[in-house]
Design a protein around this motif. Structure first.
Motif, PDB file in Angstrom:
ATOM      1  N   LEU A  95      34.517  32.882  35.697  1.00 59.93           N
ATOM      2  CA  LEU A  95      35.324  32.777  36.919  1.00 59.93           C
ATOM      3  C   LEU A  95      36.808  32.503  36.688  1.00 59.93           C
ATOM      4  CD1 LEU A  95      32.803  30.688  39.055  1.00 59.93           C
ATOM      5  CD2 LEU A  95      33.220  33.154  39.155  1.00 59.93           C
ATOM      6  N   VAL A  96      37.300  32.747  35.484  1.00 62.90           N
ATOM      7  CA  VAL A  96      38.722  32.483  35.214  1.00 62.90           C
ATOM      8  C   VAL A  96      39.447  33.760  34.800  1.00 62.90           C
ATOM      9  CG1 VAL A  96      38.344  30.075  34.600  1.00 62.90           C
ATOM     10  CG2 VAL A  96      38.228  31.825  32.807  1.00 62.90           C
ATOM     11  N   ALA A  97      38.951  34.900  35.236  1.00 62.05           N
ATOM     12  CA  ALA A  97      39.538  36.181  34.836  1.00 62.05           C
ATOM     13  C   ALA A  97      40.949  36.352  35.368  1.00 62.05           C
ATOM     14  CB  ALA A  97      38.649  37.333  35.304  1.00 62.05           C
ATOM     15  N   THR A  98      41.257  35.776  36.535  1.00 62.52           N
ATOM     16  CA  THR A  98      42.603  35.852  37.113  1.00 62.52           C
ATOM     17  C   THR A  98      43.081  34.436  37.415  1.00 62.52           C
ATOM     18  OG1 THR A  98      41.838  35.951  39.416  1.00 62.52           O
ATOM     19  CG2 THR A  98      41.990  38.045  38.200  1.00 62.52           C
ATOM     20  N   PRO A  99      44.412  34.237  37.510  1.00 55.12           N
ATOM     21  CA  PRO A  99      44.921  32.897  37.826  1.00 55.12           C
ATOM     22  C   PRO A  99      44.338  32.324  39.111  1.00 55.12           C
ATOM     23  CG  PRO A  99      46.701  34.287  37.044  1.00 55.12           C
ATOM     24  CD  PRO A  99      45.502  35.175  37.194  1.00 55.12           C
ATOM     25  N   SER A 100      44.233  33.146  40.158  1.00 52.67           N
ATOM     26  CA  SER A 100      43.712  32.660  41.440  1.00 52.67           C
ATOM     27  C   SER A 100      42.271  32.190  41.300  1.00 52.67           C
ATOM     28  CB  SER A 100      43.795  33.765  42.499  1.00 52.67           C
ATOM     29  OG  SER A 100      45.131  34.129  42.742  1.00 52.67           O
ATOM     30  N   ARG A 101      41.452  32.985  40.618  1.00 51.16           N
ATOM     31  CA  ARG A 101      40.058  32.598  40.431  1.00 51.16           C
ATOM     32  C   ARG A 101      39.945  31.369  39.541  1.00 51.16           C
ATOM     33  NH1 ARG A 101      37.097  38.082  38.707  1.00 51.16           N
ATOM     34  NH2 ARG A 101      35.415  36.606  38.268  1.00 51.16           N
ATOM     35  N   GLY A 102      40.810  31.280  38.541  1.00 55.19           N
ATOM     36  CA  GLY A 102      40.797  30.113  37.658  1.00 55.19           C
ATOM     37  C   GLY A 102      41.152  28.838  38.405  1.00 55.19           C
ATOM     38  N   ILE A 103      42.148  28.915  39.296  1.00 52.43           N
ATOM     39  CA  ILE A 103      42.564  27.750  40.079  1.00 52.43           C
ATOM     40  C   ILE A 103      41.446  27.311  41.017  1.00 52.43           C
ATOM     41  CG2 ILE A 103      44.134  26.979  41.923  1.00 52.43           C
ATOM     42  CD1 ILE A 103      46.310  28.680  40.552  1.00 52.43           C
ATOM     43  N   LEU A 104      40.838  28.267  41.713  1.00 55.81           N
ATOM     44  CA  LEU A 104      39.748  27.934  42.634  1.00 55.81           C
ATOM     45  C   LEU A 104      38.546  27.361  41.877  1.00 55.81           C
ATOM     46  CD1 LEU A 104      39.892  31.027  45.030  1.00 55.81           C
ATOM     47  CD2 LEU A 104      40.627  28.686  45.521  1.00 55.81           C
ATOM     48  N   THR A 105      38.261  27.922  40.714  1.00 54.74           N
ATOM     49  CA  THR A 105      37.159  27.418  39.894  1.00 54.74           C
ATOM     50  C   THR A 105      37.433  26.003  39.429  1.00 54.74           C
ATOM     51  OG1 THR A 105      36.614  29.643  39.119  1.00 54.74           O
ATOM     52  CG2 THR A 105      35.796  27.799  37.803  1.00 54.74           C
ATOM     53  N   GLY A 106      38.690  25.747  38.978  1.00 54.15           N
ATOM     54  CA  GLY A 106      39.058  24.409  38.531  1.00 54.15           C
ATOM     55  C   GLY A 106      38.956  23.381  39.644  1.00 54.15           C
ATOM     56  N   PRO A 134      46.195  31.175  29.167  1.00 52.27           N
ATOM     57  CA  PRO A 134      46.530  31.313  30.597  1.00 52.27           C
ATOM     58  C   PRO A 134      45.359  30.972  31.518  1.00 52.27           C
ATOM     59  CG  PRO A 134      47.428  33.165  29.361  1.00 52.27           C
ATOM     60  CD  PRO A 134      46.531  32.416  28.421  1.00 52.27           C
ATOM     61  N   SER A 135      44.147  31.331  31.114  1.00 52.68           N
ATOM     62  CA  SER A 135      42.966  30.999  31.912  1.00 52.68           C
ATOM     63  C   SER A 135      42.737  29.493  31.940  1.00 52.68           C
ATOM     64  CB  SER A 135      41.720  31.696  31.355  1.00 52.68           C
ATOM     65  OG  SER A 135      41.829  33.099  31.461  1.00 52.68           O
ATOM     66  N   GLY A 136      42.923  28.849  30.791  1.00 53.53           N
ATOM     67  CA  GLY A 136      42.795  27.395  30.722  1.00 53.53           C
ATOM     68  C   GLY A 136      43.834  26.709  31.585  1.00 53.53           C
ATOM     69  N   LEU A 137      45.036  27.264  31.613  1.00 48.38           N
ATOM     70  CA  LEU A 137      46.109  26.713  32.449  1.00 48.38           C
ATOM     71  C   LEU A 137      45.724  26.791  33.926  1.00 48.38           C
ATOM     72  CD1 LEU A 137      48.954  25.716  33.093  1.00 48.38           C
ATOM     73  CD2 LEU A 137      49.779  28.060  32.763  1.00 48.38           C
ATOM     74  N   ALA A 138      45.144  27.905  34.342  1.00 49.04           N
ATOM     75  CA  ALA A 138      44.734  28.065  35.745  1.00 49.04           C
ATOM     76  C   ALA A 138      43.678  27.027  36.123  1.00 49.04           C
ATOM     77  CB  ALA A 138      44.194  29.475  35.981  1.00 49.04           C
ATOM     78  N   ALA A 157      52.939  29.919  31.751  1.00 51.73           N
ATOM     79  CA  ALA A 157      52.231  29.991  30.471  1.00 51.73           C
ATOM     80  C   ALA A 157      53.170  30.475  29.364  1.00 51.73           C
ATOM     81  CB  ALA A 157      51.029  30.932  30.584  1.00 51.73           C
ATOM     82  N   SER A 158      54.028  31.450  29.693  1.00 56.45           N
ATOM     83  CA  SER A 158      54.987  31.948  28.700  1.00 56.45           C
ATOM     84  C   SER A 158      55.984  30.874  28.296  1.00 56.45           C
ATOM     85  CB  SER A 158      55.736  33.163  29.265  1.00 56.45           C
ATOM     86  OG  SER A 158      54.847  34.231  29.530  1.00 56.45           O
ATOM     87  N   LEU A 159      56.410  30.047  29.278  1.00 51.23           N
ATOM     88  CA  LEU A 159      57.332  28.953  28.998  1.00 51.23           C
ATOM     89  C   LEU A 159      56.705  27.959  28.033  1.00 51.23           C
ATOM     90  CD1 LEU A 159      59.864  27.228  29.491  1.00 51.23           C
ATOM     91  CD2 LEU A 159      58.704  26.279  31.505  1.00 51.23           C
TER      92      LEU A 159
END
Length: 308
Positions: free
Chosen positions: A41-52, A81-85, A298-300
């Protein structure tokens, strides 16, 4: 006076114990599946945030979920990036308990406690885990009420009153207290609830309580930092992102504490509820601001802590 001080300490210990029991029960229910959920469930930032956010609401520990995210990145199961979300979502999910436990839930707490005890003694693993979760929830609520009651007589103590007023009137000191207490007990939720109890009894101002709650968000970053020690660079980047998110958010809010408190006063009359709302608003705003720029953030972090 010493009796009330001991009662306060025991209430805090009971709260932390209840929190641990509830986490243990709910984690046991999801045993073997939480990691799989996160991976899927962390394939995209939005999904990762909702999952978190959802996973933290279940586990009741943003620190635990952040540590899990660090571990998954370290194992190569998910990307940085997925971990960040997931971390962004965890900050929002951690605000559920202060909101929930500030409600009048006596009508369901005692039945939950009785049902939990019965389920624990069924000796069936799944039912037992559910029972642990119910017992832990009841203990958290009961200990919070006990904490509020035990703090009331301490208001008559001049040294206690002056010390708290001193901290409450100085936002930076209140921030430091919140940060230190959260780092020690490893629970921003516990620290926020203590601030709410103090404000409810009139021992600190709402501004001071909000500052303690904001500081608690920084202190809880210690878990992710410890979890990242000795791991690969992407996992360390997750920990750094967690620290940057909370520290930069608090720094941005410090000059706005007074007007922020005034806005929160419009949302509720109860000082404790105002602090709970402020904690929710702070974490939600920080996540919403970063959400559209998750990949850039994430790039920063990758530039600040290069892979090589």
């Amino acid at each position: 006076m010493w009796t009330h001080a001991i009662a306060t300490i025991l209430s805090i210990v009971a709260f932390l114990g209840g929190l641990r029991v509830m986490r243990s029960g709910l984690t046991g229910l999801a045993e073997g599946t939480l990691t799989k959920w996160l991976q899927r469930l962390v394939a995209t930032p939005s999904r990762g945030i909702l999952t978190g956010a959802f996973a933290t609401a279940i586990l009741q520990s943003s620190a635990a979920l952040t540590a899990i995210a660090v571990g998954l990145v370290a194992a190569g199961s998910i990307t940085f990036p997925s971990g960040l979300a997931v971390v962004l979502g965890a900050n929002v999910g951690s605000t559920i308990t202060p909101q929930l436990l500030n409600l009048n839930l006596w009508g369901i707490v005692l039945p939950a406690l009785i049902a939990g005890i019965i389920l624990v003694y069924t000796r069936k693993p799944k039912l037992g885990r559910l029972g642990e979760g119910l017992v832990g929830f009841a203990c958290i609520f009961i200990s919070l009420q006990a904490l509020k009651t035990s703090l009331e007589p301490l208001a008559a103590s001049n040294w206690f009153h002056v010390a708290l007023l001193h901290a409450g009137a100085r936002p930076l000191l209140a921030l430091a207290i919140g940060c230190g207490l959260s780092a020690i007990v490893q629970s921003s939720t516990a620290t926020t609830l203590i601030a709410m109890a103090l404000a409810a009894d009139g021992l600190i101002s709402v501004v001071g309580g909000i500052a303690i709650a904001l500081g608690a968000n920084v202190g809880t970053c210690l878990t992710s930092v410890i979890a990242a020690i000795g791991t690969i660079r992407p996992a360390q980047q997750v920990a750094l992102a967690h620290v940057l998110l909370n520290v930069l958010g608090v720094v941005a809010f410090v000059p706005l504490l007074q007007p922020f408190a005034h806005v929160m006063a419009m949302t509720a009359e109860d000082p404790a509820q105002q602090i709970a709302n402020a904690n929710t608003a702070f974490n939600l705003l920080c996540t919403l601001i970063v959400w559209p720029f998750t990949r850039q953030f994430a790039s920063l972090v990758e530039r600040l802590l290069p892979a090589h």
